[in-house]
Scaffold this motif. Sequence first.
Motif, PDB file in Angstrom:
ATOM      1  N   VAL A  74       0.860  -1.189   0.000  1.00  0.00           N
ATOM      2  CA  VAL A  74       0.000   0.000   0.000  1.00  0.00           C
ATOM      3  C   VAL A  74       0.894   1.236   0.000  1.00  0.00           C
ATOM      4  CG1 VAL A  74      -1.814   1.283   1.183  1.00  0.00           C
ATOM      5  CG2 VAL A  74      -1.770  -1.211   1.326  1.00  0.00           C
ATOM      6  N   ASN A  75       0.586   2.176  -0.859  1.00  0.00           N
ATOM      7  CA  ASN A  75       1.331   3.436  -0.873  1.00  0.00           C
ATOM      8  C   ASN A  75       0.705   4.366   0.166  1.00  0.00           C
ATOM      9  OD1 ASN A  75       2.452   5.989  -1.476  1.00  0.00           O
ATOM     10  ND2 ASN A  75       2.882   5.327  -3.574  1.00  0.00           N
ATOM     11  N   TYR A  76       1.265   4.338   1.363  1.00  0.00           N
ATOM     12  CA  TYR A  76       0.676   5.098   2.458  1.00  0.00           C
ATOM     13  C   TYR A  76       0.961   6.594   2.328  1.00  0.00           C
ATOM     14  CZ  TYR A  76      -0.459   0.702   4.708  1.00  0.00           C
ATOM     15  OH  TYR A  76      -0.997  -0.533   4.986  1.00  0.00           O
ATOM     16  N   ASP A  77       1.983   6.963   1.576  1.00  0.00           N
ATOM     17  CA  ASP A  77       2.202   8.390   1.320  1.00  0.00           C
ATOM     18  C   ASP A  77       1.042   8.962   0.514  1.00  0.00           C
ATOM     19  OD1 ASP A  77       4.589   8.432   2.683  1.00  0.00           O
ATOM     20  OD2 ASP A  77       5.805   8.030   0.902  1.00  0.00           O
ATOM     21  N   VAL A  78       0.629   8.219  -0.519  1.00  0.00           N
ATOM     22  CA  VAL A  78      -0.532   8.637  -1.312  1.00  0.00           C
ATOM     23  C   VAL A  78      -1.768   8.687  -0.431  1.00  0.00           C
ATOM     24  CG1 VAL A  78      -2.097   7.945  -3.162  1.00  0.00           C
ATOM     25  CG2 VAL A  78       0.381   7.859  -3.528  1.00  0.00           C
ATOM     26  N   ALA A  79      -1.950   7.645   0.420  1.00  0.00           N
ATOM     27  CA  ALA A  79      -3.128   7.591   1.290  1.00  0.00           C
ATOM     28  C   ALA A  79      -3.169   8.787   2.234  1.00  0.00           C
ATOM     29  CB  ALA A  79      -3.131   6.284   2.084  1.00  0.00           C
ATOM     30  N   ALA A  80      -2.033   9.100   2.861  1.00  0.00           N
ATOM     31  CA  ALA A  80      -2.011  10.202   3.829  1.00  0.00           C
ATOM     32  C   ALA A  80      -2.232  11.545   3.149  1.00  0.00           C
ATOM     33  CB  ALA A  80      -0.677  10.200   4.580  1.00  0.00           C
ATOM     34  N   ASN A  81      -1.585  11.758   2.013  1.00  0.00           N
ATOM     35  CA  ASN A  81      -1.748  13.039   1.313  1.00  0.00           C
ATOM     36  C   ASN A  81      -3.168  13.237   0.823  1.00  0.00           C
ATOM     37  OD1 ASN A  81       0.955  13.696   1.688  1.00  0.00           O
ATOM     38  ND2 ASN A  81       1.605  12.786  -0.256  1.00  0.00           N
ATOM     39  N   GLY A 180      -0.213  -0.721  -5.368  1.00  0.00           N
ATOM     40  CA  GLY A 180      -0.069  -0.040  -4.087  1.00  0.00           C
ATOM     41  C   GLY A 180      -0.608   1.367  -4.122  1.00  0.00           C
ATOM     42  N   MET A 181      -0.425   2.048  -5.262  1.00  0.00           N
ATOM     43  CA  MET A 181      -0.938   3.405  -5.396  1.00  0.00           C
ATOM     44  C   MET A 181      -2.463   3.420  -5.418  1.00  0.00           C
ATOM     45  SD  MET A 181      -0.296   6.160  -8.455  1.00  0.00           S
ATOM     46  CE  MET A 181      -1.358   5.250  -9.566  1.00  0.00           C
ATOM     47  N   MET A 182      -3.071   2.465  -6.160  1.00  0.00           N
ATOM     48  CA  MET A 182      -4.534   2.418  -6.224  1.00  0.00           C
ATOM     49  C   MET A 182      -5.124   2.089  -4.859  1.00  0.00           C
ATOM     50  SD  MET A 182      -5.363   0.637  -9.887  1.00  0.00           S
ATOM     51  CE  MET A 182      -4.384  -0.817  -9.549  1.00  0.00           C
ATOM     52  N   PHE A 183      -4.500   1.115  -4.155  1.00  0.00           N
ATOM     53  CA  PHE A 183      -4.974   0.782  -2.826  1.00  0.00           C
ATOM     54  C   PHE A 183      -4.836   1.984  -1.902  1.00  0.00           C
ATOM     55  CE2 PHE A 183      -5.823  -1.516   0.920  1.00  0.00           C
ATOM     56  CZ  PHE A 183      -6.249  -2.793   0.586  1.00  0.00           C
ATOM     57  N   GLY A 184      -3.697   2.685  -2.000  1.00  0.00           N
ATOM     58  CA  GLY A 184      -3.491   3.870  -1.173  1.00  0.00           C
ATOM     59  C   GLY A 184      -4.478   4.979  -1.478  1.00  0.00           C
ATOM     60  N   GLY A 188      -6.933   6.390   1.247  1.00  0.00           N
ATOM     61  CA  GLY A 188      -6.907   7.807   1.581  1.00  0.00           C
ATOM     62  C   GLY A 188      -8.276   8.448   1.505  1.00  0.00           C
ATOM     63  N   GLN A 189      -9.057   8.079   0.487  1.00  0.00           N
ATOM     64  CA  GLN A 189     -10.408   8.626   0.375  1.00  0.00           C
ATOM     65  C   GLN A 189     -11.260   8.212   1.568  1.00  0.00           C
ATOM     66  OE1 GLN A 189     -11.490   7.050  -3.441  1.00  0.00           O
ATOM     67  NE2 GLN A 189     -10.786   8.860  -4.552  1.00  0.00           N
ATOM     68  N   GLY A 190     -11.151   6.943   1.950  1.00  0.00           N
ATOM     69  CA  GLY A 190     -11.936   6.473   3.093  1.00  0.00           C
ATOM     70  C   GLY A 190     -11.495   7.108   4.394  1.00  0.00           C
ATOM     71  N   LEU A 191     -10.184   7.192   4.626  1.00  0.00           N
ATOM     72  CA  LEU A 191      -9.684   7.780   5.866  1.00  0.00           C
ATOM     73  C   LEU A 191     -10.017   9.266   5.952  1.00  0.00           C
ATOM     74  CD1 LEU A 191      -6.152   6.136   6.299  1.00  0.00           C
ATOM     75  CD2 LEU A 191      -8.279   5.584   7.491  1.00  0.00           C
ATOM     76  N   GLY A 192      -9.927   9.958   4.819  1.00  0.00           N
ATOM     77  CA  GLY A 192     -10.255  11.376   4.826  1.00  0.00           C
ATOM     78  C   GLY A 192     -11.695  11.630   5.227  1.00  0.00           C
ATOM     79  N   GLN A 193     -12.599  10.784   4.741  1.00  0.00           N
ATOM     80  CA  GLN A 193     -14.010  10.943   5.102  1.00  0.00           C
ATOM     81  C   GLN A 193     -14.251  10.537   6.551  1.00  0.00           C
ATOM     82  OE1 GLN A 193     -16.224  12.356   3.089  1.00  0.00           O
ATOM     83  NE2 GLN A 193     -17.790  12.257   4.688  1.00  0.00           N
ATOM     84  N   THR A 368     -16.593   2.804   1.259  1.00  0.00           N
ATOM     85  CA  THR A 368     -15.276   2.753   0.616  1.00  0.00           C
ATOM     86  C   THR A 368     -14.479   1.565   1.107  1.00  0.00           C
ATOM     87  OG1 THR A 368     -15.195   5.145   0.282  1.00  0.00           O
ATOM     88  CG2 THR A 368     -13.087   3.981   0.323  1.00  0.00           C
ATOM     89  N   PHE A 369     -14.467   1.338   2.425  1.00  0.00           N
ATOM     90  CA  PHE A 369     -13.700   0.225   2.965  1.00  0.00           C
ATOM     91  C   PHE A 369     -14.332  -1.115   2.587  1.00  0.00           C
ATOM     92  CE2 PHE A 369     -12.154   3.567   5.842  1.00  0.00           C
ATOM     93  CZ  PHE A 369     -10.794   3.367   5.678  1.00  0.00           C
TER      94      PHE A 369
END
Length: 464
Positions: A74-81, A180-184, A188-193, A368-369
């Motif tokens: 998982v690309n967690y940098d993408v998820a966090a940003n 990993g980028m797609m998963f991230g 990220g969309q789910g965590l942001g919401q 989303t999840f």
Amino acid sequence: MNDLPFGFSSSDKDDDRDDANKGNGGADPNNPFGFAMGGEGFDPAALGQMFSQLGNMISGMGASFASGKGGGPVNYDVAANLARQQIGSFTPVLDKENQAVADAVRLAEVWLDDTTTLPSGVTRAVAWTPVQWLEESMPTWKGLCDPIATGLSQTMESGMPAEAAQFAGPMMGMLTQMSGMMFGTQLGQGLGQLAKEVLTSTDIGLPLAPEGTAALLPEAIATFADGLEQPAQEIIVFLAAREAAHLRLFTHVGWLRQRLLSTIEQYARGITIDFSGISDLASGVDPTELLSDPSKLEELVGASTAFTPQTTPEQQAALTRLETLLALIEGWVEHVVSQALSDRIPSVGALTETMRRRRASGGPAEQTFATLIGLELRPRKVREASALWSRLLDASDVATRDKVWEHPDLLPDADDLDSPAGFIDRMIGGDTSDFDDPMAALEKTIADEARAREEGKPDDDPAS
């Protein structure tokens, strides 16, 4: 509501907030990429911007691949940003709100002491912004998502048809980073919401905060309170009591956190993917085109979302166990909080029902999840679980009810939630002491067998 107690402010922005510290420059949380929006949806011109941004992300991913640095499952940098962009502007936490949380949790703890044998699990009580929730909970999300993403990646590599594998071979490293980028991105969309929706650190039933930390999110609570016709002071104490009750379980039931994670890992190990359409996708695509024409790569990324995990019977069993465990946790918290507050807060019944409906209805983040990893964050049988704990208390006492948490084998299963009478009979009449100390249970078994052998010898046996 405008009477939020303990220093909490309403959902309207206060004049004493420092605007310079707000979020990400006032980004629209409903438009995390900052695209131009029309009255009926996207401005057509924004599509070009979207693809341009996607191309930039892919370009960066390619540079990472060329440097030999793997991005992980998982690309967690993408998820966090992306989550931070989704959160948008937020109001900083004031000192009076931190004090408000500490006061509410302290009061709730005093009342909870009368209704459970589990001691307090709170070492500090704090107020969080949505971004603080995101940062503090990210380590737990990594532990939850890594097994599933790894399972998906391994299944993709091992289950890919030979023709498609030959096609993808030269680019497998890049495809792995794309995955990993797609998963991230979805994470990220789910965590942001979620960061804008959650009221406490345990609001979705998982231990997301550092151990011993009780956290409430004032901004979300203010929005939540605005839609209710209940005294705001009672809402704050009610939510603080729920947070403190969760922490008593997660702190003093030593196996509970690991059981949640291992159940998710059991689900992840059984992941399979239907590749029936991937050969059609691969045919007619020249790998050199993917390098020279970013739009072709974008098409591949978009089409790959059609390959969704297939649920096996083993996975379904793991999901049922996870759902049951989440329901038992939520039901116990609901039951204990109701016991503690019912004689002190008149609105506890209405607030409890509100929380039930809130969890049952879910929302965009939970959807989303569910799409991303096939896991529902909300249990379906909270009402049944709460009723089971209540009936067990009526038939026994607080110590017997809480003793169930001493060993995972003592917990009721999904069938017990539907028909709790047999479970209650086992807890009241059965001997569960063997679960307290496995070594003592083994020694007792050895002693019983030795005694049985001695008793079976004839009286004139010289050895007797």
